[in-house]
Design a protein around this motif. Sequence first.
Motif, mmCIF file in Angstrom:
data_model
loop_
_atom_site.group_PDB
_atom_site.id
_atom_site.type_symbol
_atom_site.label_atom_id
_atom_site.label_comp_id
_atom_site.label_asym_id
_atom_site.label_seq_id
_atom_site.Cartn_x
_atom_site.Cartn_y
_atom_site.Cartn_z
ATOM 1 N N GLN A 1 123.817 77.995 -29.935
ATOM 2 C CA GLN A 1 123.592 76.607 -30.341
ATOM 3 C C GLN A 1 124.879 75.796 -30.373
ATOM 4 O O GLN A 1 124.904 74.688 -30.878
ATOM 5 N N ASN A 2 125.978 76.386 -29.865
ATOM 6 C CA ASN A 2 127.296 75.747 -29.787
ATOM 7 C C ASN A 2 127.995 75.669 -31.136
ATOM 8 O O ASN A 2 129.090 76.114 -31.296
ATOM 9 N N THR A 3 127.389 75.072 -32.158
ATOM 10 C CA THR A 3 128.037 74.929 -33.448
ATOM 11 C C THR A 3 127.022 74.574 -34.506
ATOM 12 O O THR A 3 126.003 73.981 -34.214
ATOM 13 N N THR A 4 127.319 74.986 -35.737
ATOM 14 C CA THR A 4 126.445 74.626 -36.846
ATOM 15 C C THR A 4 126.912 73.339 -37.497
ATOM 16 O O THR A 4 126.278 72.858 -38.426
ATOM 17 N N ASP A 5 128.017 72.801 -37.056
ATOM 18 C CA ASP A 5 128.529 71.552 -37.608
ATOM 19 C C ASP A 5 127.654 70.385 -37.183
ATOM 20 O O ASP A 5 126.991 70.432 -36.148
ATOM 21 N N VAL A 6 127.689 69.329 -37.970
ATOM 22 C CA VAL A 6 127.022 68.095 -37.575
ATOM 23 C C VAL A 6 127.851 67.459 -36.469
ATOM 24 O O VAL A 6 129.023 67.137 -36.668
ATOM 25 N N VAL A 7 127.262 67.305 -35.300
ATOM 26 C CA VAL A 7 127.992 66.783 -34.140
ATOM 27 C C VAL A 7 128.164 65.267 -34.281
ATOM 28 O O VAL A 7 127.188 64.541 -34.438
ATOM 29 N N PRO A 8 129.407 64.787 -34.232
ATOM 30 C CA PRO A 8 129.629 63.347 -34.345
ATOM 31 C C PRO A 8 129.160 62.625 -33.095
ATOM 32 O O PRO A 8 129.076 63.216 -32.017
ATOM 33 N N SER A 9 128.856 61.355 -33.235
ATOM 34 C CA SER A 9 128.431 60.557 -32.092
ATOM 35 C C SER A 9 129.600 60.352 -31.134
ATOM 36 O O SER A 9 130.766 60.555 -31.501
ATOM 37 N N GLY A 10 129.275 59.948 -29.902
ATOM 38 C CA GLY A 10 130.326 59.660 -28.936
ATOM 39 C C GLY A 10 131.246 58.560 -29.437
ATOM 40 O O GLY A 10 132.462 58.594 -29.205
ATOM 41 N N ARG A 11 130.680 57.588 -30.132
ATOM 42 C CA ARG A 11 131.468 56.472 -30.672
ATOM 43 C C ARG A 11 132.491 56.970 -31.692
ATOM 44 O O ARG A 11 133.662 56.558 -31.666
ATOM 45 N N LYS A 12 132.066 57.865 -32.582
ATOM 46 C CA LYS A 12 132.984 58.399 -33.584
ATOM 47 C C LYS A 12 134.074 59.247 -32.935
ATOM 48 O O LYS A 12 135.236 59.214 -33.352
ATOM 49 N N ALA A 13 133.704 60.013 -31.918
ATOM 50 C CA ALA A 13 134.690 60.827 -31.208
ATOM 51 C C ALA A 13 135.713 59.936 -30.507
ATOM 52 O O ALA A 13 136.915 60.204 -30.520
ATOM 53 N N PHE A 14 135.226 58.854 -29.880
ATOM 54 C CA PHE A 14 136.108 57.896 -29.211
ATOM 55 C C PHE A 14 137.079 57.276 -30.209
ATOM 56 O O PHE A 14 138.292 57.183 -29.950
ATOM 57 N N ILE A 15 136.562 56.849 -31.359
ATOM 58 C CA ILE A 15 137.401 56.213 -32.382
ATOM 59 C C ILE A 15 138.445 57.191 -32.905
ATOM 60 O O ILE A 15 139.608 56.825 -33.122
ATOM 61 N N ALA A 16 138.049 58.467 -33.088
ATOM 62 C CA ALA A 16 138.995 59.475 -33.561
ATOM 63 C C ALA A 16 140.153 59.639 -32.579
ATOM 64 O O ALA A 16 141.324 59.700 -32.981
ATOM 65 N N GLY A 17 139.839 59.703 -31.284
ATOM 66 C CA GLY A 17 140.887 59.821 -30.275
ATOM 67 C C GLY A 17 141.760 58.582 -30.221
ATOM 68 O O GLY A 17 142.993 58.677 -30.120
ATOM 69 N N PHE A 18 141.125 57.411 -30.312
ATOM 70 C CA PHE A 18 141.863 56.151 -30.242
ATOM 71 C C PHE A 18 142.823 56.005 -31.420
ATOM 72 O O PHE A 18 143.991 55.639 -31.241
ATOM 73 N N ILE A 19 142.345 56.310 -32.621
ATOM 74 C CA ILE A 19 143.191 56.182 -33.815
ATOM 75 C C ILE A 19 144.325 57.201 -33.789
ATOM 76 O O ILE A 19 145.469 56.884 -34.134
ATOM 77 N N THR A 20 144.008 58.440 -33.367
ATOM 78 C CA THR A 20 145.029 59.489 -33.335
ATOM 79 C C THR A 20 146.211 59.082 -32.471
ATOM 80 O O THR A 20 147.375 59.251 -32.850
#
Length: 213
Positions: free
Chosen positions: A106-125
């Motif tokens: 199932q890849n991961t038991t974590d709650v998978v963030p949306s593409g938007r949240k992933a994009f924002i995380a990369g942009f802010i980093t």
Amino acid sequence: MSFWPEFFLIAAVHLMAVASPGPDFAIVLRYAVRFGRKQAIYASIGIGMAILLHVTWSLVGIAVLIKTTPWLFKALSLAAAAYLLYIGVQAIRSKAPTDAAHAVGQNTTDVVPSGRKAFIAGFITNGLNPKATLFFLSLFAVIISPVTPLSYKVIYGLYMSLATTAWFCMLSAILTHTKIRGFLLLKGYWFDRVMGVLLLALAMHLVVSSFSS
């Protein structure tokens, strides 16, 4: 003036910079291991788009303001440190999968963030990384000639943004290859924790350097 010699020099310097381990690599590794290729690619695009932010600052002179106004640069450093501290703590708290077969299937038991949240995380980093700001300051002040036309500088900026995105997207694809990802999902929480420690170290380094400068 000749376009290509300057461009190849910039491309070589940029390649060495983007390939070196840092917050960008850490965030892409975390997203690839915990959430999969799609989210890692969104984070990679965010990192690449943030390059345009640094380029814009350099072109319009805001980077000079940051360099000549210590309190402003210190505020930027502390903001970056706070964000790295936050994602570092989240990474250190990663837990081993309770069901190995379920984790791989199932890849991961974590709650998978949306593409938007992933994009924002990369942009802010990348966008809040003072080292990236200093890199582009040095690039535009030392390597790129003052007589280089603005149109050339814009092309350089677009290239570095696209090259950064391509690099981290390629990294995302490698890290999420079936066998590699299967291994990382089972043992990846250790990578996550190590990356968390590195992120905390980077955060502390930013804090110390901001107050010692």
